[in-house]
Enzyme design. Structure first.
Site, PDB file in Angstrom:
ATOM      1  N   SER A 106       0.796  -1.226   0.000  1.00  0.00           N
ATOM      2  CA  SER A 106       0.000   0.000   0.000  1.00  0.00           C
ATOM      3  C   SER A 106       0.830   1.279   0.000  1.00  0.00           C
ATOM      4  CB  SER A 106      -0.955   0.016   1.189  1.00  0.00           C
ATOM      5  OG  SER A 106      -0.248   0.192   2.398  1.00  0.00           O
ATOM      6  N   LYS A 146       0.967   4.447   6.890  1.00  0.00           N
ATOM      7  CA  LYS A 146       0.294   5.274   5.881  1.00  0.00           C
ATOM      8  C   LYS A 146       0.835   6.698   5.947  1.00  0.00           C
ATOM      9  CE  LYS A 146      -2.648   1.911   4.965  1.00  0.00           C
ATOM     10  NZ  LYS A 146      -2.528   1.084   3.792  1.00  0.00           N
TER      11      LYS A 146
END
Length: 197
Positions: free
Chosen positions: A35, A76
């Protein structure tokens, strides 16, 4: 005996400082998944600095419950800060109506424009299929390239850099400050990518 205590005393002190700082100040983290490609790669080893002083575009470690109710840590990037209004229009980010350049996405956005990431995603057929039908690189949870999000006070909107395959705030919602464990400050593995953030 004095020299033994002197030598081992210093060694013991250094070890104690490392152990205490590991517990209070920093923590090792391993990237799990794709990701954050291409900024961070799967299985890279990082150092997280424990802090609640979070800035926009920091790469952070946050905790969220997994499917079994256990805590899992994710890595993230902070895009939205408390009180922000984010707007995405065909891969262009606006924060509080101001256009913002996301230069860290350039490589993958260019690859999306060139061949819908088919060569980059050659290792995963599902990623290729998703990219093939995507109208843009950054989409909301309904696969729409235009969307607006307002961040509540005390909340942070976190996104992965590989927007097409990242499970992030678009699907699970924003993260409270308490859910953010700290920010990534150093990559220690692999050796050819070692360095500060």
């Amino acid at each position: 005996m004095k020299s033994f205590i002197k030598e081992w005393g210093l060694f013991t002190l250094i070890v104690a400082i490392i152990i205490i700082s590991r517990w209070l100040i920093w923590s090792p983290v391993t990237v799990d998944g794709h990701s954050m490609d291409p900024t961070l790669h799967d299985q890279e080893r990082l150092i997280m600095y424990r802090t609640k002083d979070i800035d926009r575009f920091d790469i952070v470690v946050a905790s969220e419950p997994d499917g079994n109710g256990k805590e899992k840590l994710i890595v993230k990037r902070v895009i939205g800060m408390p009180g922000d209004t984010l707007r995405f229009e065909n891969d262009v980010l606006y924060i509080n109506d101001e256009k913002v350049d996301e230069s860290y996405l350039k490589e993958y956005r260019d690859a999306f424009a060139e061949d819908k990431l088919q060569s980059i995603y050659s290792y995963n057929k599902q990623f290729q299929s998703t990219a093939q039908i995507a109208p843009a690189f950054t989409l909301d949870s309904n696969f729409q390239p235009q969307f607006t999000v307002t961040i509540s006070e005390g909340q942070y909107f976190l996104l992965g850099d590989d927007r097409l395959v990242s499970l992030d705030s678009r699907q699970v919602g924003s993260f409270s400050k308490d859910a953010i464990q700290g920010k990534i400050i150093f990559r220690m593995w692999p050796l050819n990518r070692i360095g500060l953030f």
